[in-house]
Design a protein around this motif. Structure first.
Motif, PDB file in Angstrom:
ATOM      1  N   THR A  86      22.288 -29.266 -27.861  1.00  0.00           N
ATOM      2  CA  THR A  86      22.127 -29.102 -29.315  1.00  0.00           C
ATOM      3  C   THR A  86      20.749 -29.617 -29.743  1.00  0.00           C
ATOM      4  OG1 THR A  86      24.502 -29.498 -29.509  1.00  0.00           O
ATOM      5  CG2 THR A  86      23.225 -29.599 -31.538  1.00  0.00           C
ATOM      6  N   GLY A  87      20.365 -30.764 -29.188  1.00  0.00           N
ATOM      7  CA  GLY A  87      19.047 -31.322 -29.510  1.00  0.00           C
ATOM      8  C   GLY A  87      17.931 -30.361 -29.124  1.00  0.00           C
ATOM      9  N   ALA A  88      18.063 -29.758 -27.945  1.00  0.00           N
ATOM     10  CA  ALA A  88      17.022 -28.828 -27.467  1.00  0.00           C
ATOM     11  C   ALA A  88      16.925 -27.610 -28.394  1.00  0.00           C
ATOM     12  CB  ALA A  88      17.332 -28.400 -26.037  1.00  0.00           C
TER      13      ALA A  88
ATOM     14  N   GLY B  74       4.278 -49.596 -23.108  1.00  0.00           N
ATOM     15  CA  GLY B  74       3.383 -50.316 -24.032  1.00  0.00           C
ATOM     16  C   GLY B  74       3.978 -50.414 -25.424  1.00  0.00           C
ATOM     17  N   LEU B  75       5.281 -50.744 -25.469  1.00  0.00           N
ATOM     18  CA  LEU B  75       5.916 -50.754 -26.790  1.00  0.00           C
ATOM     19  C   LEU B  75       5.640 -52.050 -27.538  1.00  0.00           C
ATOM     20  CD1 LEU B  75       7.605 -49.052 -28.670  1.00  0.00           C
ATOM     21  CD2 LEU B  75       9.661 -50.017 -27.661  1.00  0.00           C
ATOM     22  N   ALA B  76       5.800 -53.185 -26.858  1.00  0.00           N
ATOM     23  CA  ALA B  76       5.689 -54.465 -27.570  1.00  0.00           C
ATOM     24  C   ALA B  76       5.277 -55.571 -26.612  1.00  0.00           C
ATOM     25  CB  ALA B  76       7.028 -54.802 -28.227  1.00  0.00           C
TER      26      ALA B  76
ATOM     27  N   GLY C  54      18.149 -39.009 -32.440  1.00  0.00           N
ATOM     28  CA  GLY C  54      18.202 -40.451 -32.286  1.00  0.00           C
ATOM     29  C   GLY C  54      18.908 -40.950 -31.048  1.00  0.00           C
ATOM     30  N   ALA C  55      18.672 -42.232 -30.747  1.00  0.00           N
ATOM     31  CA  ALA C  55      19.343 -42.948 -29.662  1.00  0.00           C
ATOM     32  C   ALA C  55      20.576 -43.659 -30.249  1.00  0.00           C
ATOM     33  CB  ALA C  55      18.391 -43.953 -29.047  1.00  0.00           C
ATOM     34  N   TRP C  56      21.305 -44.394 -29.407  1.00  0.00           N
ATOM     35  CA  TRP C  56      22.584 -44.950 -29.838  1.00  0.00           C
ATOM     36  C   TRP C  56      22.549 -46.445 -30.147  1.00  0.00           C
ATOM     37  CZ3 TRP C  56      22.991 -48.517 -26.102  1.00  0.00           C
ATOM     38  CH2 TRP C  56      22.518 -48.205 -24.821  1.00  0.00           C
TER      39      TRP C  56
ATOM     40  N   PHE D 148      11.474 -38.121 -32.649  1.00  0.00           N
ATOM     41  CA  PHE D 148      12.447 -38.416 -31.597  1.00  0.00           C
ATOM     42  C   PHE D 148      12.471 -39.897 -31.250  1.00  0.00           C
ATOM     43  CE2 PHE D 148      13.210 -39.146 -27.039  1.00  0.00           C
ATOM     44  CZ  PHE D 148      14.508 -38.656 -26.928  1.00  0.00           C
ATOM     45  N   THR D 149      13.656 -40.447 -31.069  1.00  0.00           N
ATOM     46  CA  THR D 149      13.816 -41.790 -30.504  1.00  0.00           C
ATOM     47  C   THR D 149      14.764 -41.685 -29.316  1.00  0.00           C
ATOM     48  OG1 THR D 149      13.483 -42.855 -32.634  1.00  0.00           O
ATOM     49  CG2 THR D 149      14.593 -44.152 -30.964  1.00  0.00           C
ATOM     50  N   GLY D 150      14.309 -42.128 -28.169  1.00  0.00           N
ATOM     51  CA  GLY D 150      15.152 -42.067 -26.976  1.00  0.00           C
ATOM     52  C   GLY D 150      14.345 -42.404 -25.736  1.00  0.00           C
ATOM     53  N   SER D 151      14.806 -41.898 -24.610  1.00  0.00           N
ATOM     54  CA  SER D 151      14.200 -42.271 -23.330  1.00  0.00           C
ATOM     55  C   SER D 151      12.946 -41.439 -23.047  1.00  0.00           C
ATOM     56  CB  SER D 151      15.216 -42.042 -22.209  1.00  0.00           C
ATOM     57  OG  SER D 151      15.502 -40.654 -22.129  1.00  0.00           O
ATOM     58  N   ILE D 152      12.157 -41.894 -22.109  1.00  0.00           N
ATOM     59  CA  ILE D 152      10.913 -41.186 -21.760  1.00  0.00           C
ATOM     60  C   ILE D 152      11.205 -39.796 -21.185  1.00  0.00           C
ATOM     61  CG2 ILE D 152       8.878 -41.244 -20.229  1.00  0.00           C
ATOM     62  CD1 ILE D 152       8.780 -44.263 -20.743  1.00  0.00           C
ATOM     63  N   PRO D 153      12.147 -39.639 -20.243  1.00  0.00           N
ATOM     64  CA  PRO D 153      12.382 -38.279 -19.717  1.00  0.00           C
ATOM     65  C   PRO D 153      12.757 -37.284 -20.815  1.00  0.00           C
ATOM     66  CG  PRO D 153      13.487 -39.912 -18.354  1.00  0.00           C
ATOM     67  CD  PRO D 153      12.951 -40.650 -19.532  1.00  0.00           C
ATOM     68  N   THR D 154      13.606 -37.694 -21.772  1.00  0.00           N
ATOM     69  CA  THR D 154      13.956 -36.774 -22.861  1.00  0.00           C
ATOM     70  C   THR D 154      12.757 -36.580 -23.787  1.00  0.00           C
ATOM     71  OG1 THR D 154      16.179 -37.704 -22.749  1.00  0.00           O
ATOM     72  CG2 THR D 154      15.730 -36.222 -24.559  1.00  0.00           C
ATOM     73  N   GLY D 155      12.001 -37.638 -24.003  1.00  0.00           N
ATOM     74  CA  GLY D 155      10.798 -37.526 -24.843  1.00  0.00           C
ATOM     75  C   GLY D 155       9.829 -36.481 -24.302  1.00  0.00           C
TER      76      GLY D 155
HETATM   77  P1  NAD Z   1      18.279 -40.305 -24.372  1.00  0.00           P
HETATM   78  O1  NAD Z   1      16.883 -39.866 -24.143  1.00  0.00           O
HETATM   79  O2  NAD Z   1      19.265 -40.134 -23.289  1.00  0.00           O
HETATM   80  O3  NAD Z   1      18.894 -39.553 -25.647  1.00  0.00           O
HETATM   81  C1  NAD Z   1      18.267 -39.639 -26.920  1.00  0.00           C
HETATM   82  C2  NAD Z   1      18.694 -38.443 -27.755  1.00  0.00           C
HETATM   83  O4  NAD Z   1      18.130 -37.253 -27.214  1.00  0.00           O
HETATM   84  C3  NAD Z   1      20.200 -38.207 -27.816  1.00  0.00           C
HETATM   85  O5  NAD Z   1      20.537 -37.891 -29.146  1.00  0.00           O
HETATM   86  C4  NAD Z   1      20.397 -37.013 -26.897  1.00  0.00           C
HETATM   87  O6  NAD Z   1      21.527 -36.238 -27.218  1.00  0.00           O
HETATM   88  C5  NAD Z   1      19.120 -36.244 -27.166  1.00  0.00           C
HETATM   89  N1  NAD Z   1      18.710 -35.276 -26.129  1.00  0.00           N
HETATM   90  C6  NAD Z   1      19.014 -35.256 -24.820  1.00  0.00           C
HETATM   91  N2  NAD Z   1      18.391 -34.227 -24.208  1.00  0.00           N
HETATM   92  C7  NAD Z   1      17.664 -33.582 -25.159  1.00  0.00           C
HETATM   93  C8  NAD Z   1      16.787 -32.454 -25.151  1.00  0.00           C
HETATM   94  N3  NAD Z   1      16.526 -31.768 -24.039  1.00  0.00           N
HETATM   95  N4  NAD Z   1      16.195 -32.092 -26.304  1.00  0.00           N
HETATM   96  C9  NAD Z   1      16.415 -32.775 -27.448  1.00  0.00           C
HETATM   97  N5  NAD Z   1      17.247 -33.856 -27.517  1.00  0.00           N
HETATM   98  C10 NAD Z   1      17.859 -34.253 -26.385  1.00  0.00           C
HETATM   99  O7  NAD Z   1      18.179 -41.839 -24.801  1.00  0.00           O
HETATM  100  P2  NAD Z   1      19.369 -42.863 -25.128  1.00  0.00           P
HETATM  101  O8  NAD Z   1      20.039 -43.265 -23.861  1.00  0.00           O
HETATM  102  O9  NAD Z   1      20.189 -42.340 -26.244  1.00  0.00           O
HETATM  103  O10 NAD Z   1      18.565 -44.102 -25.715  1.00  0.00           O
HETATM  104  C11 NAD Z   1      18.016 -45.114 -24.923  1.00  0.00           C
HETATM  105  C12 NAD Z   1      16.513 -44.978 -24.854  1.00  0.00           C
HETATM  106  O11 NAD Z   1      15.974 -44.921 -26.184  1.00  0.00           O
HETATM  107  C13 NAD Z   1      15.855 -46.186 -24.211  1.00  0.00           C
HETATM  108  O12 NAD Z   1      14.851 -45.746 -23.326  1.00  0.00           O
HETATM  109  C14 NAD Z   1      15.246 -46.939 -25.397  1.00  0.00           C
HETATM  110  O13 NAD Z   1      14.147 -47.733 -25.067  1.00  0.00           O
HETATM  111  C15 NAD Z   1      14.867 -45.807 -26.289  1.00  0.00           C
HETATM  112  N6  NAD Z   1      14.708 -46.271 -27.672  1.00  0.00           N
HETATM  113  C16 NAD Z   1      13.450 -46.342 -28.197  1.00  0.00           C
HETATM  114  C17 NAD Z   1      13.257 -46.828 -29.482  1.00  0.00           C
HETATM  115  C18 NAD Z   1      11.885 -46.941 -30.097  1.00  0.00           C
HETATM  116  O14 NAD Z   1      11.801 -47.080 -31.304  1.00  0.00           O
HETATM  117  N7  NAD Z   1      10.828 -46.887 -29.318  1.00  0.00           N
HETATM  118  C19 NAD Z   1      14.366 -47.227 -30.239  1.00  0.00           C
HETATM  119  C20 NAD Z   1      15.635 -47.119 -29.669  1.00  0.00           C
HETATM  120  C21 NAD Z   1      15.801 -46.644 -28.382  1.00  0.00           C
END
Ligand code: NAD
Length: 507
Positions: A225-227, A427-429, A164-166, A240-247
């Motif tokens: 740890t996530g990896a 293209g989220l919303a 998850g993200a924060w 997964f919820t987070g940024s595009i590069p991590t996605g």
């Molecule tokens: P992030 O990608 O930096 O981190 C997200 C998670 O991924 C963290 O728990 C991190 O520890 C983990 N992570 C990092 N590297 C990893 C790897 N190699 N393998 C597996 N896990 C890994 O994102 P962030 O800064 O925590 O969150 C902000 C981003 O999340 C923004 O881009 C936001 O738009 C997005 N977000 C999307 C949604 C949605 O529902 N679409 C919701 C909330 C946030």
């Protein structure tokens, strides 16, 4: 009652949250069996250390996955009704302790308490919704030739890894866990390193609700740890919820293991305001689309397109409303702008203001650090910004800022604004404000995004799917659709007659 965040005691009333450690494996809080070091987690409101968390290494990932794997046969064999009852009970515990859990979320995120209450109550919504749905997750009976038939069974996938993200720590976790568990899967979750607290609280709540030990586990850590979790051979799916590069990295890990992947990623959504829109509602929605949770919301409508004939009046009203937002202690009832998650992120947001100015945008209000008195002085409080004179090519308009910056862009025609709104890889919303019902639907249908609001913004009832088009993600959370992402079908063909193999077999 008191919670002990790394030695510093914070008073609240939630009895299920006690002192660390911060992993939750096999139904109890535990320290990692080996750690890769420790993380000092900052409390956004004060800038001081909230807690110190040990980073889980491969052994702990193994332990958590093994715990989830061991209980999978028993959990998946319960009836949907039995699983659902436990999820509904967890929802009830959340409602009974809403205030205390909301306070934990404020400590962790720095968001205003009234917003935390909305987030936490949406966690109860999701547990109740999927708890109620669980008995209805059934297969199909397909009649075939000559009385033969097929059963299409819905089967869980196995152990799910969630990351998850924060920005919405507990909500992000529950949106994954509630449907996954309802479908009969078990779970290992890694929260963001910036917000480790409430996933563990959720573990305690699920245990209290009767969910067997090991069905839901939490491990703490950063990317490494996530990896490890994503690459684990016994994990069936990555959510997964987070940024595009991590996605992208998560998807690569999924590809290596042929794992199903759901990605909820970033956005840069358009909010389109036509000349006939109700102006007050458009202003209110623009505040909701940009300034909730200090602007750290994935679906934010940070590209605010306004028709040229109403642009100057709209901007005046928007700036007026933005200036009335109250920056301050997130625990105060009247605070509407809390603290940015941490210093680096705040500086990144301020960097976008600087680049916007350089590229010719005008700061109509906000965009500055506001130092708070006393214990909050080291927190990063930013005044919400409205930018005028924005152009589509500007960095602040093209990139996801993930902070309180609304960029106002002016347009003249429907065709033009739809083209410009869709000129992005996100293209989220998106949203359209108009009183013309046909135009509202026409534009909503033309916006390339997973969620489009007509005459409102940033509402996510559990009942409806949420997720992105294009680079904003793959798959959907919430609604009935989520069941498809946490199950697989098995077809059992039943032959009621003799085997017909044509000329292959001769008497
Ligand atoms: P992030 O990608 O930096 O981190 C997200 C998670 O991924 C963290 O728990 C991190 O520890 C983990 N992570 C990092 N590297 C990893 C790897 N190699 N393998 C597996 N896990 C890994 O994102 P962030 O800064 O925590 O969150 C902000 C981003 O999340 C923004 O881009 C936001 O738009 C997005 N977000 C999307 C949604 C949605 O529902 N679409 C919701 C909330 C946030």
């Amino acid at each position: 009652m008191a919670s002990n965040f790394g030695g510093r005691v914070i008073r609240h009333g939630f009895t299920r949250t006690v002192t660390g450690p911060w992993n939750y494996v096999a139904g109890r809080r535990c320290k990692p069996s080996e750690s890769l070091g420790s993380m000092k987690v900052p409390e956004p409101a004060t800038g001081h250390v909230l807690c110190e968390v040990l980073v889980s290494g491969p052994l702990e990932v193994d332990r958590a996955v093994a715990s989830a794997r061991e209980v999978f046969p028993a959990w998946s064999k319960l009836s949907g009704r039995e699983r659902g009852q436990k999820l509904i009970a967890a929802g009830r515990i959340i409602r009974e302790n809403l205030e205390d859990i909301s306070k934990l979320e404020v400590h962790d995120t720095g968001k205003p308490i009234w917003e935390a209450r909305v987030d936490i109550s949406s966690c109860a919504d999701a547990l109740e919704y999927y708890g109620g749905l669980a008995p209805a997750i059934i297969g199909q009976h397909v009649p075939l030739h000559g009385g033969s038939f097929a059963m299409v069974q819905r089967q869980p996938l196995g152990v799910i890894a969630g990351i998850g993200a924060w920005n919405f720590p507990m909500q992000t976790c529950v949106w994954k866990v509630a449907p996954a568990l309802a479908c009969g899967n078990t779970f290992v979750y890694k929260p963001s390193q910036f917000t480790p607290v409430t996933a563990v609280t959720l573990g305690e709540i699920l245990t209290e609700a009767g969910v067997p030990d090991g069905v839901f586990n939490v491990i703490q850590g950063e990317g490494e740890t996530g990896a490890k979790l994503c690459g684990h051979l016994d994990v069936a799916k990555l959510s997964f919820t987070g940024s595009i590069p991590t996605g992208i990295k998560v998807m690569e890990a999924g590809a290596k293991g042929i794992k199903s992947v759901t990605l909820e990623l970033g956005g840069k959504s358009p909010l389109i305001i036509f000349e006939d829109a109700d102006k007050k509602n458009a202003v209110k929605a623009t505040l909701m689309a940009n300034f909730l949770s200090q602007g750290q919301v994935c679906s934010n409508g940070s590209r605010v397109f306004v028709h040229s004939s109403v642009a100057s009046e709209f901007m005046k009203q928007l700036v007026n409303a933005t200036n009335k937002l109250k920056i301050g202690d997130p625990f105060n009832e009247d605070t509407t702008v809390g603290a940015t998650i941490h210093e680096d992120h705040a500086k990144k947001i301020l960097g976008y203001i600087a680049s916007a100015k350089q590229e010719g945008a005008t700061v109509l209000c906000g965009g500055e650090r506001v130092i708070q008195p006393g214990k909050l002085a080291s927190g990063w409080y930013l005044s919400p910004a409205v930018l005028g004179d924005c152009k589509d090519h500007m960095k602040v308009v093209r990139e996801e800022v993930f902070g309180s910056i609304a960029s106002v862009l002016v347009f003249d025609s429907e065709e033009e604004v739809v083209r410009r709104a869709n000129d992005t890889n996100f293209g989220l919303a998106g949203a359209v404000f108009t009183k013309d019902i046909q135009r509202g639907h026409r534009v909503a249908n033309a916006i390339e995004a997973g969620t489009v609001w007509i005459n409102t913004y940033n509402l996510y009832p559990t009942e409806v799917p949420f997720g992105g088009y294009k680079h904003s993600g793959i798959g959907r959370e919430n609604g009935l659709t989520a069941v498809d992402y946490f199950t697989q079908t098995r077809t059992v063909y039943v032959e009621m007659g003799d085997v017909d193999c044509g000329p292959l077999y001769q008497e």
